[in-house]
Design a protein around this motif. Sequence first.
Motif, PDB file in Angstrom:
ATOM      1  N   MET A 242      49.565  36.053  27.933  1.00  0.00           N
ATOM      2  CA  MET A 242      49.632  34.704  27.367  1.00  0.00           C
ATOM      3  C   MET A 242      50.303  34.711  26.001  1.00  0.00           C
ATOM      4  N   ILE A 243      50.384  35.874  25.368  1.00  0.00           N
ATOM      5  CA  ILE A 243      51.158  36.030  24.142  1.00  0.00           C
ATOM      6  C   ILE A 243      52.338  36.941  24.458  1.00  0.00           C
ATOM      7  N   GLY A 244      53.546  36.510  24.099  1.00  0.00           N
ATOM      8  CA  GLY A 244      54.735  37.335  24.316  1.00  0.00           C
ATOM      9  C   GLY A 244      55.374  37.153  25.677  1.00  0.00           C
ATOM     10  N   ASP A 245      56.424  37.907  25.928  1.00  0.00           N
ATOM     11  CA  ASP A 245      57.250  37.845  27.145  1.00  0.00           C
ATOM     12  C   ASP A 245      58.006  36.525  27.240  1.00  0.00           C
ATOM     13  N   VAL A 246      57.348  35.447  27.709  1.00  0.00           N
ATOM     14  CA  VAL A 246      58.033  34.147  27.796  1.00  0.00           C
ATOM     15  C   VAL A 246      57.163  33.038  27.217  1.00  0.00           C
ATOM     16  N   TRP A 247      57.815  32.089  26.529  1.00  0.00           N
ATOM     17  CA  TRP A 247      57.146  30.840  26.189  1.00  0.00           C
ATOM     18  C   TRP A 247      56.781  30.138  27.486  1.00  0.00           C
ATOM     19  N   GLU A 248      55.640  29.479  27.511  1.00  0.00           N
ATOM     20  CA  GLU A 248      55.171  28.845  28.745  1.00  0.00           C
ATOM     21  C   GLU A 248      55.147  27.330  28.590  1.00  0.00           C
ATOM     22  N   TRP A 249      55.891  26.668  29.480  1.00  0.00           N
ATOM     23  CA  TRP A 249      55.903  25.212  29.481  1.00  0.00           C
ATOM     24  C   TRP A 249      54.519  24.668  29.815  1.00  0.00           C
ATOM     25  N   THR A 250      54.132  23.607  29.148  1.00  0.00           N
ATOM     26  CA  THR A 250      52.938  22.849  29.536  1.00  0.00           C
ATOM     27  C   THR A 250      53.392  21.431  29.877  1.00  0.00           C
ATOM     28  N   SER A 251      52.486  20.652  30.430  1.00  0.00           N
ATOM     29  CA  SER A 251      52.838  19.274  30.790  1.00  0.00           C
ATOM     30  C   SER A 251      52.670  18.322  29.617  1.00  0.00           C
TER      31      SER A 251
ATOM     32  N   TRP B 245      42.931  38.319  22.822  1.00  0.00           N
ATOM     33  CA  TRP B 245      42.107  39.539  22.735  1.00  0.00           C
ATOM     34  C   TRP B 245      41.118  39.519  21.574  1.00  0.00           C
ATOM     35  N   GLY B 246      41.182  38.534  20.721  1.00  0.00           N
ATOM     36  CA  GLY B 246      40.298  38.480  19.555  1.00  0.00           C
ATOM     37  C   GLY B 246      41.049  37.994  18.333  1.00  0.00           C
ATOM     38  N   ASN B 247      40.607  38.423  17.153  1.00  0.00           N
ATOM     39  CA  ASN B 247      41.240  37.971  15.913  1.00  0.00           C
ATOM     40  C   ASN B 247      42.145  39.014  15.270  1.00  0.00           C
ATOM     41  N   GLU B 248      42.273  40.195  15.896  1.00  0.00           N
ATOM     42  CA  GLU B 248      43.144  41.229  15.334  1.00  0.00           C
ATOM     43  C   GLU B 248      44.604  40.851  15.595  1.00  0.00           C
ATOM     44  N   GLN B 249      45.478  41.272  14.679  1.00  0.00           N
ATOM     45  CA  GLN B 249      46.900  40.966  14.785  1.00  0.00           C
ATOM     46  C   GLN B 249      47.513  41.586  16.050  1.00  0.00           C
ATOM     47  N   PRO B 250      48.616  41.026  16.545  1.00  0.00           N
ATOM     48  CA  PRO B 250      49.263  41.585  17.746  1.00  0.00           C
ATOM     49  C   PRO B 250      49.643  43.051  17.570  1.00  0.00           C
ATOM     50  N   SER B 251      49.513  43.812  18.643  1.00  0.00           N
ATOM     51  CA  SER B 251      49.900  45.229  18.642  1.00  0.00           C
ATOM     52  C   SER B 251      50.682  45.512  19.918  1.00  0.00           C
ATOM     53  N   LYS B 252      51.379  46.639  19.939  1.00  0.00           N
ATOM     54  CA  LYS B 252      52.303  46.920  21.045  1.00  0.00           C
ATOM     55  C   LYS B 252      51.594  47.204  22.363  1.00  0.00           C
ATOM     56  N   ASP B 253      50.287  47.446  22.328  1.00  0.00           N
ATOM     57  CA  ASP B 253      49.566  47.669  23.587  1.00  0.00           C
ATOM     58  C   ASP B 253      48.956  46.377  24.127  1.00  0.00           C
ATOM     59  N   ARG B 254      49.188  45.261  23.422  1.00  0.00           N
ATOM     60  CA  ARG B 254      48.574  43.999  23.845  1.00  0.00           C
ATOM     61  C   ARG B 254      49.586  42.934  24.267  1.00  0.00           C
ATOM     62  N   CYS B 255      50.823  43.059  23.774  1.00  0.00           N
ATOM     63  CA  CYS B 255      51.792  41.995  24.073  1.00  0.00           C
ATOM     64  C   CYS B 255      53.211  42.458  23.748  1.00  0.00           C
ATOM     65  N   ASN B 256      54.177  41.744  24.296  1.00  0.00           N
ATOM     66  CA  ASN B 256      55.594  42.047  24.127  1.00  0.00           C
ATOM     67  C   ASN B 256      56.233  40.992  23.225  1.00  0.00           C
ATOM     68  N   LEU B 257      56.364  41.336  21.942  1.00  0.00           N
ATOM     69  CA  LEU B 257      56.988  40.455  20.953  1.00  0.00           C
ATOM     70  C   LEU B 257      58.240  41.120  20.399  1.00  0.00           C
ATOM     71  N   LEU B 258      58.894  40.502  19.425  1.00  0.00           N
ATOM     72  CA  LEU B 258      60.154  41.025  18.906  1.00  0.00           C
ATOM     73  C   LEU B 258      60.031  42.473  18.456  1.00  0.00           C
TER      74      LEU B 258
END
Length: 436
Positions: free
Chosen positions: A363-372, A325-338
């Motif tokens: 893409m941030i939070g909820d689940v880590w995403e496997w890459t190849s 979303w940009g350079n601002e720190q994570p917030s509760k309306d943007r992602c699901n973190l601890l």
Amino acid sequence: MTSNPQLEEKRPLLEQFRETRKRTLELVKTLEKDDFVVQTAFFMSPPKWHVGHVSWIYEAIMSKLDKNYEFYSKEFSEYLNSYYQQFGVPHDKGLRGVISRPTVDQIFQYFNMINQRVEKFIETQSLSDDAIRLITMGFHHECQHQELLVYDLQHLLAEQYRPVQKNKIEKQNEVAKKTVHVKGGLYTMGFNGKEFCYDIELPEHKIYLNDYKIDVFPITNQQYLQFIEDGGYETYKYWLSDGWEKVKENKWKAPMYWEKIDGKWNVRDFLGIREINPNEPVCHVSFYEADAYCKWAGKRLPTEDEWEKAACWNEDKQEKTIFPWGNEQPSKDRCNLLESYHWGCTEIGTYPNGASPSGCQQMIGDVWEWTSSEFTGYPGFKTGFDEYNDKWFTNQKVLRGGSFGTPKMSIRGSYRNFFRLDERWLFSGFRCAEDV
């Protein structure tokens, strides 16, 4: 009384330390004493060990910065050392739960004593930029173990765990599962900010990508269930050879923590024993399972280069940001973190405000995403701390994006997590990509 200018400069460092330590204590605050000593599997650690280890690492750091530093106890160091051979032979990881001493009470006394030592060290030592970076790395290391502790608490207690804070997860309207087209070309990969990052996120370097498509959302339980019901776990052609061996050896039939009750798939996690929510991202799948699903679906896992560009690159502005979303720190309306305190995945479509310029969500939070991508150093990599991340440059795959157990101060679009290909107890999912 005159103020100490240098101490004022150190205040943010002290505050960050206190906040980090407070969060560790909050995670274990409601545990019974019996809970602290149990090791339910070789891949997890007892809560007692985590509380001690995140304290011991500050001793390791202070000993690096002060040649005269004396460790609190040889016995504590042997037990609490994870894999740092330079500090002696570590205790066997799979046997951390068979040790009764140091006791739980002694570990908490040690935790508090290290708090005092670290604060005094910060206040009284003349700290170079490198010293501040090393101490800050200690905070981020503690964040990593807070997340590992959350994984372990789920394995140990699941729905019996009582968090200090818990926020309700809101149901979402159905959203269309679609892909977006990402333009290829040269992309400068790696961390480009001014704050802390790990050595493995550096240096920034140019890579070339072909055009590709990537899913807007992580793969959901509903989508993954189709793979299961189509015989995904019984059909060897979808699996890498090593993966097929793991399926047979471990009798995998579904993601970890899934179980069939009265003919229906249920999951046992922090939220209870409950029927699978079709709109949650699938969680607790290994790299092998993610890769097999992609093959079944006629797609593939994204490379970490593709993942990062889809997450952080603005094609119109020709600029890269720290977060989608940009350079601002994570917030509760943007992602699901601890610090969202949901203790589980939110449904896809919950965070339109966290969308990346390419249109990808969650893409941030909820689940880590496997890459190849194989976990190895970027071109020009230089280690920042002996025997840390670069010890693992073999037989690991890169995951991106963080999970609902990740503290917000320790995640970025460039953050590279890594696990072995068969590990499932972490909060891991994936999204698919395809060639254009």
